[in-house]
Motif scaffolding. Structure first.
Motif, PDB file in Angstrom:
ATOM      1  N   SER A   1       0.813  -1.219   0.000  1.00 32.31           N
ATOM      2  CA  SER A   1       0.000   0.000   0.000  1.00 32.31           C
ATOM      3  C   SER A   1       0.846   1.269   0.000  1.00 32.31           C
ATOM      4  N   ASP A   2       2.105   1.176   0.438  1.00 33.88           N
ATOM      5  CA  ASP A   2       2.950   2.370   0.468  1.00 33.88           C
ATOM      6  C   ASP A   2       3.557   2.692  -0.898  1.00 33.88           C
ATOM      7  N   ASN A   3       3.458   1.768  -1.856  1.00 38.11           N
ATOM      8  CA  ASN A   3       3.979   1.999  -3.200  1.00 38.11           C
ATOM      9  C   ASN A   3       2.822   2.413  -4.118  1.00 38.11           C
TER      10      ASN A   3
ATOM     11  N   THR B   1      -0.614   1.641 -10.905  1.00 39.61           N
ATOM     12  CA  THR B   1      -0.314   1.047 -12.212  1.00 39.61           C
ATOM     13  C   THR B   1      -1.027  -0.296 -12.363  1.00 39.61           C
ATOM     14  N   LEU B   2      -1.028  -1.103 -11.311  1.00 44.32           N
ATOM     15  CA  LEU B   2      -1.716  -2.397 -11.375  1.00 44.32           C
ATOM     16  C   LEU B   2      -3.235  -2.217 -11.487  1.00 44.32           C
ATOM     17  N   ILE B   3      -3.780  -1.275 -10.727  1.00 45.95           N
ATOM     18  CA  ILE B   3      -5.236  -1.053 -10.754  1.00 45.95           C
ATOM     19  C   ILE B   3      -5.683  -0.565 -12.129  1.00 45.95           C
ATOM     20  N   TYR B   4      -5.086   0.526 -12.601  1.00 43.16           N
ATOM     21  CA  TYR B   4      -5.475   1.059 -13.904  1.00 43.16           C
ATOM     22  C   TYR B   4      -5.052   0.123 -15.038  1.00 43.16           C
ATOM     23  N   GLY B   5      -3.888  -0.503 -14.882  1.00 39.34           N
ATOM     24  CA  GLY B   5      -3.406  -1.434 -15.907  1.00 39.34           C
ATOM     25  C   GLY B   5      -4.316  -2.636 -16.063  1.00 39.34           C
TER      26      GLY B   5
END
Length: 199
Positions: free
Chosen positions: A79-81, A87-91
């Motif tokens: 969660s700190d990155n 990037t993973l969520i939108y990707g």
């Protein structure tokens, strides 16, 4: 009432309805429910094209919703990155959107692989739904770019997509819902017409 007026009324009604809710926990299940209802109604009318169009959209959106609902992406990223997490969520959403676009573009070919029905054909609605998902894919891509600019390049003023994300996606869903309702109405009329010719 003319079909064109009916389409506009359906789309306007769904857009107004979604804007009033404006809550992901309500809108997404309603959207998935309408997709499922459309699929089941297609089974009832024996309209395989409607079953497959709405079914494919339901399966792809339902899978994405389930992955986010169980927090799978949050479990695999710290969660700190914020850069990696965003990037993973939108990707993932972008990937899901692109897959949906491709499935809808090649819907007839995929339907023929899955079914031996002679009624599988290109419909007017096949030319509509993939454009709506192209639009959502563009929103996901812009969100991905904005997230990189915000978290990596420290451009904290870049939050246009983030601040309006739900509304931008709900526009597409409202249009999709209007098209689904119109597809159900058109399929009902076609079924009634075929019934009257055989009786």
């Amino acid at each position: 009432m003319k079909l064109s007026n009916l389409v506009l009324l359906s789309i306007a009604s769904m857009a107004f309805f979604y804007i009033q809710l404006w809550d992901e926990s309500l809108v997404t299940p309603l959207y998935l429910s309408l997709l499922l209802l459309c699929s089941l109604y297609g089974v009832y009318l024996k309209d395989i094209n409607m079953v497959h169009i709405s079914g494919f959209i339901f399966i792809l959106n339902g899978t994405t919703y389930a992955i986010f609902k169980v927090g799978l992406i949050n479990y695999v990223t710290p969660s700190d990155n914020k850069l990696l997490q965003g990037t993973l969520i939108y990707g993932f959403q972008l990937l899901s959107g692109i897959i949906t676009v491709l499935v809808l573009i090649f819907r007839v070919q995929i339907s023929r692989l899955l079914s031996n029905s002679k009624n599988i054909e290109l419909t007017l609605f096949d030319g509509l739904f993939h454009w709506l998902y192209m639009y959502t894919s563009i929103i996901y891509l812009l969100g991905l770019i904005e997230n990189v600019a915000w978290s990596y390049f420290n451009m904290k003023s870049w939050t246009i997509i983030y601040d309006n994300f739900e509304g931008l996606i709900y526009i597409s869903w409202a249009l999709c819902c209007g098209a689904l309702i119109t597809m159900m109405i058109c399929s009902t009329k076609d079924a009634q017409f075929r019934e009257s010719k055989t009786s």
